[in-house]
Scaffold this motif. Sequence first.
Motif, PDB file in Angstrom:
ATOM      1  N   ASP A   1     -21.610  77.172  -4.047  1.00  0.00           N
ATOM      2  CA  ASP A   1     -23.067  77.019  -4.075  1.00  0.00           C
ATOM      3  C   ASP A   1     -23.524  75.698  -3.492  1.00  0.00           C
ATOM      4  O   ASP A   1     -24.680  75.309  -3.661  1.00  0.00           O
ATOM      5  N   ARG A   2     -22.613  74.986  -2.839  1.00  0.00           N
ATOM      6  CA  ARG A   2     -22.991  73.722  -2.204  1.00  0.00           C
ATOM      7  C   ARG A   2     -22.982  73.885  -0.697  1.00  0.00           C
ATOM      8  O   ARG A   2     -22.074  74.507  -0.125  1.00  0.00           O
ATOM      9  N   PRO A   3     -24.002  73.329  -0.010  1.00  0.00           N
ATOM     10  CA  PRO A   3     -24.008  73.367   1.456  1.00  0.00           C
ATOM     11  C   PRO A   3     -22.960  72.403   2.013  1.00  0.00           C
ATOM     12  O   PRO A   3     -22.439  71.546   1.285  1.00  0.00           O
ATOM     13  N   PRO A   4     -22.602  72.518   3.258  1.00  0.00           N
ATOM     14  CA  PRO A   4     -21.639  71.580   3.852  1.00  0.00           C
ATOM     15  C   PRO A   4     -22.130  70.142   3.747  1.00  0.00           C
ATOM     16  O   PRO A   4     -23.335  69.863   3.700  1.00  0.00           O
TER      17      PRO A   4
ATOM     18  N   ASN B   1     -16.119  71.218 -11.499  1.00  0.00           N
ATOM     19  CA  ASN B   1     -15.438  72.337 -10.859  1.00  0.00           C
ATOM     20  C   ASN B   1     -14.674  71.874  -9.624  1.00  0.00           C
ATOM     21  O   ASN B   1     -13.528  72.301  -9.375  1.00  0.00           O
ATOM     22  N   PHE B   2     -15.302  70.977  -8.833  1.00  0.00           N
ATOM     23  CA  PHE B   2     -14.665  70.441  -7.638  1.00  0.00           C
ATOM     24  C   PHE B   2     -13.390  69.667  -8.014  1.00  0.00           C
ATOM     25  O   PHE B   2     -12.330  69.814  -7.393  1.00  0.00           O
ATOM     26  N   ARG B   3     -13.470  68.871  -9.080  1.00  0.00           N
ATOM     27  CA  ARG B   3     -12.308  68.090  -9.527  1.00  0.00           C
ATOM     28  C   ARG B   3     -11.181  69.009  -9.999  1.00  0.00           C
ATOM     29  O   ARG B   3     -10.000  68.784  -9.704  1.00  0.00           O
ATOM     30  N   THR B   4     -11.544  70.062 -10.757  1.00  0.00           N
ATOM     31  CA  THR B   4     -10.527  70.989 -11.262  1.00  0.00           C
ATOM     32  C   THR B   4      -9.788  71.678 -10.122  1.00  0.00           C
ATOM     33  O   THR B   4      -8.550  71.812 -10.154  1.00  0.00           O
TER      34      THR B   4
END
Length: 418
Positions: free
Chosen positions: A360-363, A388-391
């Motif tokens: 759900d994040r844009p580039p 979530n990115f860290r996991t």
Amino acid sequence: MSTLLLFLPPRTRLRALGRAAPAAADLTRAGAPREYDWALTPDGRQVSSEGRSLAAGLPAADSVIALVAESDISWRCVDLPRAGRQMRAALAGKLEELVLDDPELLHFALEPDAVGGDTAWVAITSRAWLAEHLAHLDAAHVFVDRVAPLSWPDELPRGHFFEANGPGEDGVALRWSHSDGVATLPLQGGLARQFFPPGLVHAAQWTATPGIATTAERWLGTTVSVQTPAQRALAVIDNAWNLRQFDLAPRARGVRALRLVSRALMRKPWQPARYGLAALLVVQLIGLNLWAWHQNRELAARRTAITATLTGAFPQVRAILDAPVQMQKQLDLLRASAGSVGEQDLEALLGAAATAWPSDRPPAEALAFEPGRLTVSAQGWSQPQVDNFRTQLQSDGWRLDASEGKLTVSRASAQGGR
């Protein structure tokens, strides 16, 4: 450890007609400041110096023992009551019928290691007289560690001849101490001699002051050891008798308390403990040195192994400064020359970030790169997105640091080694 042996002046006595009879030496100093005879020993075996001084002029020593003359102490053997902290009051009640003075005017001291229920000797002296001397010495900063008698009841019988009143046999007296108490016997007549059969004469220890040694040997019929008062006083150093008990016990605080404890530990009964502690410290010191030497050998062996691996794999490296760093540098050069991607390269970092990038994040609009680290802006990221990115990164062996509005990706092992 040096010890100052301090002779307390004997109390004045009453003669016939109720007149006080002070010692002859005191008569010449009526009204003069109080002086004390003393002897100084550096090791408890030899007297190094002796003299007579005011309290303020006494020599310094590690320990001070005040000596009470035999004439100022009486002895009673009693069954000690089980009174605990009330022992002094219980003794006063028990000895009330056995002493001439009011028990409240007397000072009592139990023999060493005696407890309630034991049959033990009790030394008795004037409380006011002893307290006055201790207070006078304390005021002169002479702190008395122990008050000891010159003779005491003992299993080994001892006899000491000394001058009583004047020259000749009529002026000689015998201080006799044995298991049944302490007594002073005049040598006039033949009654006193009948108390000492040949067997007892040979079993006892006999001493005499230098001036009357010949008279003592003629009366006793055997040889005696010559001792000055100072030499005789050395025997109290290794003796455990201490009259500073109950209300006259030393009250030490702070530095003085530590000094008293250290002096007590330096005495002869603690000698085995001191030797054992010293041996333990030496063993510990040797053990620590051996352990450190072993650790240094292991560390040196590992360094040698790493250096050997570096020089074996990369013979062109001549000077070894930091083998792990130099080996990593050589591996990076080989990988770069072969065209392969390393973990510190941009491509590896971009691939890891793209794999874990939240859907759900844009580039990212901008990024920053330095060897082993890829940084993007955290603006617009929610906390669940960051977590979530860290996991996702951690599952692949990467690490994410979020600080100051930036997200930094790096290899977990490389970051941990920094």
